[in-house]
Design a protein around this motif. Sequence first.
Motif, short mmCIF file in Angstrom:
data_model
loop_
_atom_site.label_atom_id
_atom_site.label_comp_id
_atom_site.label_asym_id
_atom_site.label_seq_id
_atom_site.Cartn_x
_atom_site.Cartn_y
_atom_site.Cartn_z
N ASN A 41 -5.12 -52.50 -81.16
CA ASN A 41 -6.20 -53.47 -81.28
C ASN A 41 -7.25 -53.08 -82.32
OD1 ASN A 41 -5.68 -55.57 -79.12
ND2 ASN A 41 -5.46 -53.68 -77.97
N ARG A 42 -6.93 -52.03 -83.10
CA ARG A 42 -7.84 -51.57 -84.16
C ARG A 42 -9.23 -51.26 -83.60
NH1 ARG A 42 -7.90 -55.79 -88.63
NH2 ARG A 42 -9.30 -54.25 -89.52
N ILE A 43 -9.26 -50.57 -82.47
CA ILE A 43 -10.51 -50.21 -81.81
C ILE A 43 -10.69 -48.70 -81.90
CG2 ILE A 43 -11.69 -50.10 -79.57
CD1 ILE A 43 -10.13 -52.66 -78.80
N ASN A 44 -11.86 -48.27 -82.28
CA ASN A 44 -12.18 -46.84 -82.29
C ASN A 44 -12.40 -46.41 -80.84
OD1 ASN A 44 -14.13 -44.56 -82.16
ND2 ASN A 44 -13.83 -44.60 -84.37
N SER A 45 -11.54 -45.55 -80.35
CA SER A 45 -11.60 -45.17 -78.93
C SER A 45 -12.90 -44.47 -78.58
CB SER A 45 -10.39 -44.31 -78.56
OG SER A 45 -10.35 -43.15 -79.36
N SER A 46 -13.40 -43.62 -79.45
CA SER A 46 -14.66 -42.92 -79.17
C SER A 46 -15.82 -43.90 -79.12
CB SER A 46 -14.93 -41.87 -80.24
OG SER A 46 -13.98 -40.84 -80.16
N ALA A 47 -15.86 -44.83 -80.04
CA ALA A 47 -16.93 -45.83 -80.05
C ALA A 47 -16.88 -46.68 -78.79
CB ALA A 47 -16.82 -46.73 -81.29
N LEU A 48 -15.67 -47.00 -78.33
CA LEU A 48 -15.52 -47.79 -77.12
C LEU A 48 -16.05 -47.04 -75.91
CD1 LEU A 48 -14.45 -50.36 -75.77
CD2 LEU A 48 -12.20 -49.26 -75.68
N VAL A 49 -15.71 -45.77 -75.77
CA VAL A 49 -16.20 -44.98 -74.64
C VAL A 49 -17.72 -44.84 -74.72
CG1 VAL A 49 -16.14 -42.72 -73.53
CG2 VAL A 49 -14.00 -43.80 -74.29
N ARG A 50 -18.25 -44.59 -75.92
CA ARG A 50 -19.71 -44.51 -76.06
C ARG A 50 -20.37 -45.81 -75.63
NH1 ARG A 50 -18.40 -41.39 -80.65
NH2 ARG A 50 -18.41 -43.21 -82.00
N ARG A 51 -19.76 -46.92 -76.01
CA ARG A 51 -20.30 -48.23 -75.63
C ARG A 51 -20.30 -48.39 -74.11
NH1 ARG A 51 -23.61 -52.40 -76.93
NH2 ARG A 51 -22.71 -54.35 -76.33
N TRP A 52 -19.22 -47.99 -73.44
CA TRP A 52 -19.16 -48.07 -71.98
C TRP A 52 -20.27 -47.23 -71.35
CZ3 TRP A 52 -13.21 -47.07 -71.69
CH2 TRP A 52 -12.52 -48.27 -71.94
N ILE A 53 -20.47 -46.03 -71.89
CA ILE A 53 -21.51 -45.15 -71.35
C ILE A 53 -22.89 -45.76 -71.58
CG2 ILE A 53 -22.63 -42.90 -71.63
CD1 ILE A 53 -19.77 -41.78 -72.25
N GLU A 54 -23.12 -46.28 -72.78
CA GLU A 54 -24.41 -46.91 -73.08
C GLU A 54 -24.68 -48.08 -72.12
OE1 GLU A 54 -24.07 -48.07 -77.15
OE2 GLU A 54 -24.23 -46.02 -77.87
N GLN A 55 -23.67 -48.89 -71.89
CA GLN A 55 -23.83 -50.03 -70.98
C GLN A 55 -24.14 -49.56 -69.57
OE1 GLN A 55 -20.28 -52.38 -71.53
NE2 GLN A 55 -21.32 -53.69 -73.01
N PHE A 56 -23.44 -48.55 -69.13
CA PHE A 56 -23.67 -48.01 -67.79
C PHE A 56 -25.10 -47.52 -67.65
CE2 PHE A 56 -23.95 -44.36 -64.96
CZ PHE A 56 -23.50 -44.91 -63.77
N VAL A 57 -25.55 -46.72 -68.61
CA VAL A 57 -26.90 -46.15 -68.55
C VAL A 57 -27.94 -47.25 -68.60
CG1 VAL A 57 -28.56 -44.71 -69.82
CG2 VAL A 57 -26.22 -43.90 -69.46
N THR A 58 -27.76 -48.21 -69.49
CA THR A 58 -28.71 -49.32 -69.61
C THR A 58 -28.81 -50.09 -68.30
OG1 THR A 58 -28.31 -49.55 -71.97
CG2 THR A 58 -29.23 -51.46 -70.83
N LYS A 59 -27.68 -50.44 -67.75
CA LYS A 59 -27.69 -51.22 -66.50
C LYS A 59 -28.23 -50.40 -65.33
CE LYS A 59 -24.24 -54.53 -67.84
NZ LYS A 59 -22.95 -55.16 -67.54
N GLU A 60 -27.88 -49.13 -65.29
CA GLU A 60 -28.38 -48.28 -64.20
C GLU A 60 -29.90 -48.16 -64.28
OE1 GLU A 60 -28.12 -46.05 -60.77
OE2 GLU A 60 -26.55 -47.21 -61.74
#
Length: 84
Positions: free
Chosen positions: A33-52
């Motif tokens: 899917n031409r997705i940078n795996s590290s950027a995706l994981v960072r995005r998940w972490i950022e979303q988690f922290v923001t929502k928490e």
Amino acid sequence: MRGAEDKMKMDDQMNIKIPKELKENFYFTCKQNRINSSALVRRWIEQFVTKENEAFHIDTFSQETRLDLARYMKTRLESSDDHN
């Protein structure tokens, strides 16, 4: 111009344990899917922290999160296509 993520200093790492097959499937799917795996994981972490921090219940696999990630990746891919 690249995103705000590129302006952050990437000076630390996280190591996690996951099943080998899951890791291989994740990298394969990201590549397809031409997705940078590290950027995706960072995005998940950022979303988690923001929502928490906003005191919301966190469901990292909710429909809302999947839509956010899809929008984010679409933007990144479109930006990447514009530079090619």
